[in-house]
Design a protein around this motif. Sequence first.
Motif, PDB file in Angstrom:
ATOM      1  N   ARG A 222      67.828  19.728  22.286  1.00 19.82           N
ATOM      2  CA  ARG A 222      68.948  19.158  23.036  1.00 19.82           C
ATOM      3  C   ARG A 222      68.473  18.263  24.167  1.00 19.82           C
ATOM      4  NH1 ARG A 222      73.806  21.951  25.775  1.00 19.82           N
ATOM      5  NH2 ARG A 222      72.215  23.405  26.419  1.00 19.82           N
ATOM      6  N   GLY A 223      67.214  18.439  24.585  1.00 19.79           N
ATOM      7  CA  GLY A 223      66.652  17.584  25.623  1.00 19.79           C
ATOM      8  C   GLY A 223      66.645  16.104  25.258  1.00 19.79           C
ATOM      9  N   ILE A 224      66.855  15.773  24.012  1.00 15.45           N
ATOM     10  CA  ILE A 224      66.867  14.364  23.585  1.00 15.45           C
ATOM     11  C   ILE A 224      68.174  13.684  24.028  1.00 15.45           C
ATOM     12  CG2 ILE A 224      67.888  14.654  21.277  1.00 15.45           C
ATOM     13  CD1 ILE A 224      64.785  12.508  21.834  1.00 15.45           C
ATOM     14  N   ILE A 230      67.260   9.307  19.297  1.00 14.16           N
ATOM     15  CA  ILE A 230      66.450   9.797  18.168  1.00 14.16           C
ATOM     16  C   ILE A 230      65.322   8.825  17.803  1.00 14.16           C
ATOM     17  CG2 ILE A 230      66.497  10.467  15.714  1.00 14.16           C
ATOM     18  CD1 ILE A 230      67.811  12.610  17.348  1.00 14.16           C
ATOM     19  N   PRO A 231      65.585   7.499  17.817  1.00 13.47           N
ATOM     20  CA  PRO A 231      64.512   6.560  17.456  1.00 13.47           C
ATOM     21  C   PRO A 231      63.238   6.735  18.292  1.00 13.47           C
ATOM     22  CG  PRO A 231      66.593   5.410  17.454  1.00 13.47           C
ATOM     23  CD  PRO A 231      66.873   6.789  17.987  1.00 13.47           C
ATOM     24  N   ALA A 242      54.524  12.071  10.691  1.00 12.45           N
ATOM     25  CA  ALA A 242      55.190  13.382  10.681  1.00 12.45           C
ATOM     26  C   ALA A 242      56.630  13.270  10.189  1.00 12.45           C
ATOM     27  CB  ALA A 242      55.176  13.969  12.094  1.00 12.45           C
ATOM     28  N   ALA A 243      57.161  14.390   9.719  1.00 13.03           N
ATOM     29  CA  ALA A 243      58.583  14.478   9.377  1.00 13.03           C
ATOM     30  C   ALA A 243      59.353  14.830  10.643  1.00 13.03           C
ATOM     31  CB  ALA A 243      58.810  15.541   8.310  1.00 13.03           C
ATOM     32  N   LEU A 244      60.629  14.439  10.676  1.00 11.48           N
ATOM     33  CA  LEU A 244      61.452  14.704  11.846  1.00 11.48           C
ATOM     34  C   LEU A 244      62.263  15.983  11.639  1.00 11.48           C
ATOM     35  CD1 LEU A 244      61.880  13.129  14.484  1.00 11.48           C
ATOM     36  CD2 LEU A 244      63.894  12.088  13.428  1.00 11.48           C
ATOM     37  N   GLY A 245      62.169  16.902  12.597  1.00  7.70           N
ATOM     38  CA  GLY A 245      62.946  18.137  12.522  1.00  7.70           C
ATOM     39  C   GLY A 245      63.823  18.270  13.746  1.00  7.70           C
TER      40      GLY A 245
END
Lengths: 336, 265
Positions: A222-224, A230-231, A242-245
């Motif tokens: 949630r800190g995002i 997200i970008p 890496a994959a995004l989780g």
Amino acid sequence: MTRPVHEGVWVLAEQAGGRVLGVSHELLARGRSLADKRRTALTAVLIGHNVAPADLAELIERGADRVLVMDSPALEHFLVEPHAACLSHLIREHCPEIVIAAATSTGRTLMPYVAVQVHTGLTADCTVLDIDPASGALLQTRPAIGGNIMATIRTSEHRPQMATVRPHSMRPADRTPGRKGEVLRVSPPEALPAGRMRRVGFIPNKETHPLAAADAVVAVGRGIKKADNIPLAQKLADALDAALGASRDVVDRGWLSYPHQIGLSGKTVTPRLYVGLGVSGSIQHLAGMQTAETIVAVNTDPDAQIFHVADVGIVGNLFDVVPVLVKKINAARSAT
Amino acid sequence: MRIVVPIKQVPETSAVRMDEATGTMIREGVEAIVNPLDLFAIEAALRLRESGGGQVTVISMGPPKAAKALREAIAMGADSGVLLSDKAFAGADTWATGLVLAEAIRQLGPFDLVICGERATDGDTGQVGPGIASFLDLPVATYVSRIVSVADGVARVHRLVEDGYEVLDVDTPAVLTVVKEVADPRLPTLRGKQRAKAADLPVWGAAQLNLPADAVGLAGSPTRVVNIFLPKVARQCEKFPAADEAGIAQAADRVVALLKERALL
Ligand SMILES: Cc1cc2nc3c(=O)[nH]c(=O)nc-3n(C[C@H](O)[C@H](O)[C@H](O)COP(=O)(O)OP(=O)(O)OC[C@H]3O[C@@H](n4cnc5c(N)ncnc54)[C@H](O)[C@@H]3O)c2cc1C
Ligand SMILES: Nc1ncnc2c1ncn2[C@@H]1O[C@H](COP(=O)(O)O)[C@@H](O)[C@H]1O
């Protein structure tokens, strides 16, 4: 009545399209350590059709002493009744002491069906399996009550002791080329109950999300703050390949879709590297990622729970930290 | 069409607090609700009845207060409910739970479908649905995301698996366990609530089900919980305060060095 002697550790190898699935190799790692502790043999059971012989040999190279194969066209796809008939038949004939399967859509359906047929206990979604040194019994540990506690469960009287384990909660067993073992082909029971359920089609997923199998994962919490940010995390993911989780809070807010969710009610990941950005590290999130080999976390709160499982913790604002990280990682990459 | 929906009453887990000292759940003030995933099973059953006629019966094994869960399902539109309650049922694992539910379903008479939730949010095993099917010797389709049709003794369903959806034809009677995609649960109506309040809920114990006391509950459960502990989280964390540019640079350098050291770059 004399009870038959139950002996040996079995893992259920899964197949699709004639190939053994990778999750089977994770089970071999678990099975091998249990078999060694019980000083007994490890058997991989494969129920399917026309499975590549090289894949059967690989099960041995990754730790099985024996592979029991039941092959029939009726077993090509997983359908619970014929597959359960086969596994129950094998269990009654060979009396294993322990049977473990992956907690996949197949394992989670087949194992409870079989446990009722052979009248024994089954523990779902174990994260730790061990042998009690005193009694030799299988100790099956799993998260309970939303991951708030861990419960250790035993099947005291009934045999075999059965458990499913979360996929990706363990690394696949290493391969020892040339390791010796036996492939035993066993005919399926005469009357396979096939007819009551038929597979008439298959609709593949449009996007295959690589998260569960990824070697590196960047997870956002949630800190995002909002979807528009997200970008920034994606840039770091790109730099690390890496994959995004995401945490559930991020998914619940619609900033990323459900397939990205890591944790108790999402995916379990076992990457070599996990980087958490603005993730607090709730017990439910940790349940899905704490087995990562290296964990790096960025969080403004010095007391964030995520730091308890991290190797490196950066106490700071992710919006200031991430651009610097991206720059330095890219520089290090191009220097090599 | 006759459909039986087994539902479980569970504590509202998002509100769960743990007693750190004993590792047990603080139940005080925690509301008991219908297992949220069972609402999807109820909804799927109601929609089948609406399109094809028939009866939806909800059953629940639990303490007397689980009657509230059955009434909630009736308020949503279920026709009837049976409570499976007996002191002897206490402490059941998934095996013993499946046995009681299967016997109750048998006694309810002929049916076309049993529809379960994917799993209960407290036990969180998803084993009871396939267990019921095995006790009743019936086919089971798990993780059903769509019920395309039920006609002429065949249910066509989509089953959610790791790499897509299987399309399955299952002969009825059969057991289905459903996932969230199957249908959006409706809210209870005022009329439904009134009906639920007045509904007569029979209570069946081990005797009514012809089950010996040692086959049910804790006594009939092959598994035992032998230890409960709080999950511990522990690694040696190297912490870097990164409040200014110098701090950030130092922290980032350390991360890059570690990634190199561990061959992660
Ligand atoms: C039954 C059940 C199942 C659950 N399953 C899951 C699951 O599968 N996965 C899951 O993730 N959760 C799950 N949860 C939810 C879980 O309990 C938490 O609510 C959730 O993980 C919290 O997500 P978060 O860390 O993103 O948010 P928060 O807990 O709100 O944490 C946000 C963090 O960001 C930090 N932060 C804020 N701003 C910044 C900034 N600028 N820079 C750096 N850091 C910042 C804050 O200090 C805080 O630590 C489940 C809960 C229950 C009850
Ligand atoms: N005590 C119970 N009474 C009625 N139904 C239950 C009970 N326990 C489990 N179920 C059903 O089985 C499903 C799976 O539960 P579980 O295997 O406990 O995760 C639930 O979604 C319910 O449909």
